[in-house]
Scaffold this motif. Structure first.
Motif, PDB file in Angstrom:
ATOM      1  N   ARG A   1     -12.786  26.426  30.519  1.00  0.00           N
ATOM      2  CA  ARG A   1     -12.146  27.323  29.548  1.00  0.00           C
ATOM      3  C   ARG A   1     -13.163  28.159  28.793  1.00  0.00           C
ATOM      4  O   ARG A   1     -12.851  29.254  28.336  1.00  0.00           O
TER       5      ARG A   1
ATOM      6  N   ILE B   1      -8.160  32.464  41.217  1.00  0.00           N
ATOM      7  CA  ILE B   1      -6.939  31.863  40.662  1.00  0.00           C
ATOM      8  C   ILE B   1      -7.223  31.179  39.339  1.00  0.00           C
ATOM      9  O   ILE B   1      -6.487  31.373  38.358  1.00  0.00           O
ATOM     10  N   ASP B   2      -8.293  30.412  39.243  1.00  0.00           N
ATOM     11  CA  ASP B   2      -8.597  29.711  37.991  1.00  0.00           C
ATOM     12  C   ASP B   2      -9.004  30.672  36.883  1.00  0.00           C
ATOM     13  O   ASP B   2      -8.686  30.442  35.720  1.00  0.00           O
TER      14      ASP B   2
ATOM     15  N   ARG C   1      -6.007  32.416  35.065  1.00  0.00           N
ATOM     16  CA  ARG C   1      -5.154  31.628  34.147  1.00  0.00           C
ATOM     17  C   ARG C   1      -5.526  31.851  32.735  1.00  0.00           C
ATOM     18  O   ARG C   1      -6.295  31.704  32.059  1.00  0.00           O
TER      19      ARG C   1
END
Length: 74
Positions: free
Chosen positions: A28, A70-71, A74
């Motif tokens: 993150r 893809i990650d 997010r």
């Protein structure tokens, strides 16, 4: 073992079993966390696909890059 099952098993191992909370938090905060995570998923899947990868490096590169995209999305 079917190819689809190998793919799913490799993904589950890399995405859930081998992803501690510290890696989730790192993903993150920094791109390096995403790169490490995508590498773990790719290596788990590659270990299961090894007898069936031809050309192996193209398949792994596609898997690795797509997981990063893809990650990061997010």
């Amino acid at each position: 073992m079917s190819l689809l099952f190998r793919f799913l098993l490799g993904h589950v191992l890399g995405d859930y079993v081998l992803q501690p909370l510290s890696l989730v938090l790192w993903k993150r905060r920094h791109i390096w966390g995403v790169l490490v995570h995508a590498s773990i998923v790719t290596l788990c899947t590659a270990a299961l696909f090894l007898p069936n990868l031809s050309p192996w490096w193209v398949s792994l590169l596609v898997l690795w890059v797509s997981h990063i995209v893809i990650d990061e999305g997010r």
